[in-house]
Design a protein around this motif. Structure first.
Motif, mmCIF file in Angstrom:
data_model
loop_
_atom_site.group_PDB
_atom_site.id
_atom_site.type_symbol
_atom_site.label_atom_id
_atom_site.label_comp_id
_atom_site.label_asym_id
_atom_site.label_seq_id
_atom_site.Cartn_x
_atom_site.Cartn_y
_atom_site.Cartn_z
ATOM 1 N N VAL A 29 -27.134 47.253 2.344
ATOM 2 C CA VAL A 29 -26.432 46.433 3.342
ATOM 3 C C VAL A 29 -24.996 46.919 3.496
ATOM 4 N N TYR A 30 -24.373 47.155 2.353
ATOM 5 C CA TYR A 30 -22.977 47.598 2.347
ATOM 6 C C TYR A 30 -22.809 48.897 3.134
ATOM 7 N N ILE A 31 -23.731 49.834 2.919
ATOM 8 C CA ILE A 31 -23.629 51.124 3.618
ATOM 9 C C ILE A 31 -23.798 50.928 5.119
ATOM 10 N N VAL A 32 -24.805 50.106 5.486
ATOM 11 C CA VAL A 32 -25.042 49.859 6.912
ATOM 12 C C VAL A 32 -23.805 49.233 7.545
ATOM 13 N N VAL A 33 -23.267 48.216 6.855
ATOM 14 C CA VAL A 33 -22.086 47.523 7.382
ATOM 15 C C VAL A 33 -20.928 48.495 7.553
ATOM 16 N N LEU A 34 -20.795 49.394 6.589
ATOM 17 C CA LEU A 34 -19.708 50.366 6.623
ATOM 18 C C LEU A 34 -19.811 51.227 7.879
ATOM 19 N N PHE A 35 -21.037 51.527 8.299
ATOM 20 C CA PHE A 35 -21.194 52.362 9.487
ATOM 21 C C PHE A 35 -21.094 51.564 10.778
ATOM 22 N N ILE A 36 -21.400 50.259 10.703
ATOM 23 C CA ILE A 36 -21.227 49.412 11.884
ATOM 24 C C ILE A 36 -19.741 49.212 12.160
ATOM 25 N N ALA A 37 -18.997 48.971 11.058
ATOM 26 C CA ALA A 37 -17.589 48.640 11.197
ATOM 27 C C ALA A 37 -16.870 49.725 11.975
ATOM 28 N N GLY A 38 -16.188 49.320 13.075
ATOM 29 C CA GLY A 38 -15.542 50.320 13.909
ATOM 30 C C GLY A 38 -14.060 50.089 14.065
ATOM 31 N N SER A 39 -13.549 49.020 13.494
ATOM 32 C CA SER A 39 -12.126 48.745 13.682
ATOM 33 C C SER A 39 -11.434 48.632 12.336
ATOM 34 N N TRP A 40 -10.137 48.699 12.366
ATOM 35 C CA TRP A 40 -9.391 48.634 11.109
ATOM 36 C C TRP A 40 -9.547 47.281 10.436
ATOM 37 N N VAL A 41 -9.658 46.221 11.286
ATOM 38 C CA VAL A 41 -9.786 44.880 10.706
ATOM 39 C C VAL A 41 -11.105 44.768 9.932
ATOM 40 N N SER A 42 -12.191 45.219 10.572
ATOM 41 C CA SER A 42 -13.480 45.107 9.881
ATOM 42 C C SER A 42 -13.526 46.043 8.674
ATOM 43 N N TYR A 43 -12.857 47.182 8.797
ATOM 44 C CA TYR A 43 -12.763 48.084 7.644
ATOM 45 C C TYR A 43 -12.070 47.405 6.483
ATOM 46 N N GLY A 44 -10.970 46.736 6.819
ATOM 47 C CA GLY A 44 -10.203 46.014 5.798
ATOM 48 C C GLY A 44 -11.077 44.996 5.096
ATOM 49 N N LEU A 45 -11.918 44.322 5.895
ATOM 50 C CA LEU A 45 -12.807 43.291 5.338
ATOM 51 C C LEU A 45 -13.784 43.921 4.337
ATOM 52 N N VAL A 46 -14.384 45.052 4.756
ATOM 53 C CA VAL A 46 -15.344 45.738 3.876
ATOM 54 C C VAL A 46 -14.640 46.206 2.606
ATOM 55 N N ALA A 47 -13.442 46.767 2.787
ATOM 56 C CA ALA A 47 -12.682 47.254 1.637
ATOM 57 C C ALA A 47 -12.354 46.114 0.692
ATOM 58 N N ALA A 48 -11.961 44.990 1.240
ATOM 59 C CA ALA A 48 -11.623 43.830 0.416
ATOM 60 C C ALA A 48 -12.834 43.394 -0.394
ATOM 61 N N PHE A 49 -13.992 43.403 0.257
ATOM 62 C CA PHE A 49 -15.239 43.028 -0.424
ATOM 63 C C PHE A 49 -15.506 43.973 -1.602
ATOM 64 N N LEU A 50 -15.295 45.258 -1.345
ATOM 65 C CA LEU A 50 -15.528 46.250 -2.397
ATOM 66 C C LEU A 50 -14.556 46.057 -3.563
ATOM 67 N N VAL A 51 -13.290 45.841 -3.212
ATOM 68 C CA VAL A 51 -12.277 45.640 -4.260
ATOM 69 C C VAL A 51 -12.654 44.431 -5.114
ATOM 70 N N LEU A 52 -13.115 43.381 -4.461
ATOM 71 C CA LEU A 52 -13.534 42.179 -5.186
ATOM 72 C C LEU A 52 -14.650 42.515 -6.176
ATOM 73 N N CYS A 53 -15.651 43.273 -5.702
ATOM 74 C CA CYS A 53 -16.791 43.635 -6.558
ATOM 75 C C CYS A 53 -16.339 44.492 -7.738
ATOM 76 N N VAL A 54 -15.458 45.473 -7.448
ATOM 77 C CA VAL A 54 -14.974 46.349 -8.521
ATOM 78 C C VAL A 54 -14.223 45.522 -9.554
ATOM 79 N N ALA A 55 -13.385 44.599 -9.058
ATOM 80 C CA ALA A 55 -12.609 43.759 -9.972
ATOM 81 C C ALA A 55 -13.546 42.928 -10.845
ATOM 82 N N LEU A 56 -14.592 42.376 -10.224
ATOM 83 C CA LEU A 56 -15.541 41.553 -10.977
ATOM 84 C C LEU A 56 -16.278 42.377 -12.031
ATOM 85 N N SER A 57 -16.528 43.662 -11.727
ATOM 86 C CA SER A 57 -17.327 44.493 -12.632
ATOM 87 C C SER A 57 -16.509 44.975 -13.814
ATOM 88 N N LYS A 58 -15.186 44.833 -13.739
ATOM 89 C CA LYS A 58 -14.274 45.253 -14.802
ATOM 90 C C LYS A 58 -14.397 46.743 -15.123
#
Lengths: 291, 268
Positions: free
Chosen positions: B31-60
């Motif tokens: 899903v993440y990969i698909v979303v990454l390719f759908i995302a076409g604007s900086w705002v949506s990119y920021g959203l995806v990036a934020a989601f990833l940062v959250l996951c990385v932070a949670l994974s320690k």
């Protein structure tokens, strides 16, 4: 006494240094072997025996300390390491898994070929090594993969003997063989030892084998030399040996028990012959005493 | 030494991300990969990036670990950046020298593509960093189960994958051993030209192959003697169970998808 043919000076080795898997395998080891000595190295699994012998022919580099061959640091240059590798032959555990050539002959010739010897000299050495290792002439043209387990093992040992090393190191050469195979390989090694007066370093878990072969025993524990002496000296310290997970030969245990039962026998016997002599003496001479 | 190479790259832990069902993580990654390719604007990119940062932070998982995982791909990222820099035509010409024309749009596009690769790799790294290889194959098998109806040998494929993964460290160790043994007989693996080097590998490769076949044979006998006969009716010691946190994670994934699609629809 002469200068040792090979020795280590304050040898330390740490595996995976700087990672969470860091492990000190050798701690400040000072080991020396004289020319012509037959040394047995014993120690439980992971005590540092195999790490030590891989330093002796320069396969592993010391984390600190030095390895000297005839007084020369074996890591002083790449050429020195390579040259000394031919003079310190190392037979690994289960060496038969390293056979690769089309014929037994070619496989034994691999070492001498790397030494860049002449064809005639290679041929002489291959046949010589095959004889020492007990490989019949007609096997030389067979594929090493056609041989039986014990024969493969002997072919692999011949591959190292063919380099005519001054120091021959064998890491558990009899592991996984049947009694007949073990006896044959041990006989081959003692033949080589006698014929060439080379230094033999023999790692084993079999106290029986080493008791009757070695002039000297070196006991490893936790990366350090725990004991170093004649088999008689080492096996007289049965309590300490069992503390570090080792044992004395069965004969020594029997004699010890006989003594506990009140018979005046020599409890430092470690071969059947010695034990036999000691018991016979007791039978003939009544309560005369030790050897 | 050879065994210092990390393979499988799994870093054990007991965080939320680690304890998610492997199926959840696999689906989320797709899903993440698909979303990454759908995302076409900086705002949506920021959203995806934020989601990833959250996951990385949670994974320690430490930042250093992720950076070292990205290192082999630096070249690809740089190349992608350069290609986009020069090939993107636009209106605002910034550099015009000889055959090189750099437009502002080119710079933006290059930056965009590099970010995309960065996010893509980091996301997939997170999957392999937090999931043991065996659980990953279990998850794959379970997800591909419907394909069994089409006679795809799903279980067998998964078993092959687990065995392959299991034997990588063993074979590395064996390679190390054979190399040492041949070196002890004077083999030289490092010097000489290409042909000589290739030839010098024979004493290593032949015993390695022979050993691999021997192991395969032994393993087959061991499996048969324990009555292994494929996936039919086979149960598992560790059942895969979807828990509340898996459904939460999947919902978060669905929400992210919806948000990105909406944002793009509004052209943000």
């Amino acid at each position: 006494m002469l200068a040792p043919i090979i020795q280590t000076e304050n040898l330390c080795h740490v595996y995976s240094e700087g990672t969470p898997f860091e492990h000190a395998a050798l701690k400040d080891v000072n080991f020396a072997a004289e020319k012509g000595e037959f040394i047995g190295i014993i120690g439980h699994t992971g005590s540092g025996k195999s790490t030590l012998v891989q330093h002796l022919n320069g396969l592993l580099k010391p984390t600190s300390g030095r390895v000297l061959f005839e007084g020369e640091d074996i890591h002083s240059s790449r050429e020195t390491t390579r040259r000394i590798r031919f003079r310190v032959g190392l037979v690994f555990q289960y060496p038969e898994y390293q056979l690769f050539e089309e014929t037994v002959y070619k496989d034994i010739a691999f070492g001498p070929k790397n030494m860049k010897l002449s064809e005639a000299e290679i041929d002489r050495r291959v046949r010589d090594a095959a004889r020492f290792a007990g490989i019949p002439e007609e096997f030389l043209d067979k594929s090493p993969f056609e041989l039986s387990g014990g024969q493969k093992r002997r072919a692999a040992i011949a591959g190292v003997i063919a380099m005519q090393p001054d120091v021959l190191i064998l890491d558990e050469p009899t592991a996984g063989l049947d009694p007949k195979g073990r006896e044959e390989i041990i006989a081959n090694i003692t033949d080589y030892h006698k014929a060439r007066n080379s230094t033999i370093i023999f790692i084993t878990h079999s106290m029986e084998d080493i008791a009757r072969l070695a002039d000297r025993l070196v006991v490893f524990n936790d990366g350090q030399i725990a004991m170093d002496g004649t088999p008689r000296e080492v096996f007289s310290r049965a309590g300490e040996l069992s503390q570090i997970g080792l044992d004395v030969p069965a004969v020594t245990r029997v004699m010890k028990r006989l003594r506990e039962l009140g018979l005046d026998v020599d409890e430092s016997c470690f071969t059947i012959e010695q034990a036999e002599a000691s018991i016979l003496r007791l039978k003939e001479g009544g309560v005369s005493g030790h050897a | 030494m050879l065994k210092d190479i990390t393979l499988g790259q799994y870093f054990p832990g007991d965080t939320v991300i680690h304890s998610l069902d492997p199926r959840t993580k696999l689906i989320m990654t797709v899903v993440y990969i698909v979303v990454l390719f759908i995302a076409g604007s900086w705002v949506s990119y920021g959203l995806v990036a934020a989601f990833l940062v959250l996951c990385v932070a949670l994974s320690k998982i430490r930042l250093k670990t992720i950076l070292s995982g990205l290192k082999p791909l630096i070249l690809i990222m740089v190349l992608t950046g350069i290609l986009n820099l020069f090939y993107q035509k636009g209106e605002r010409l910034l550099v015009d020298w000889w055959i090189f024309h750099i437009y502002l749009e080119g710079i933006v596009k290059a930056f965009f593509m590099i970010t995309r690769i960065l996010l893509l790799i980091t996301g997939t790294l997170l999957l392999t960093y937090t999931t043991a290889p065996i659980r990953l194959t279990d998850g794959l098998e379970s997800l591909m189960n419907p394909l069994k109806k089409l006679r795809v040998p799903v279980h067998e494929l998964a078993m092959m994958m687990s065995i392959a993964l299991r034997f990588i460290p063993t074979l590395i160790e064996e390679t190390d051993k054979i190399m040492s043994a041949q070196k002890a007989r004077g083999a030289d693996f490092d010097s000489g030209g290409l042909m000589r080097k290739a030839k010098s590998l024979l004493p290593l490769l032949i015993p390695l192959f022979v050993g691999a076949f021997r192991r395969a044979d032994e393993l087959a006998v061991a499996m048969e003697s324990r009555c292994y006969h494929g996936g039919q009716g086979r149960t598992r010691m560790k059942q895969l169970v979807m828990s509340a946190r898996d459904w939460t994670a999947l919902s978060a994934g669905a929400l992210l998808t919806a948000a990105v699609i909406t944002l793009d629809a509004f052209g943000l």
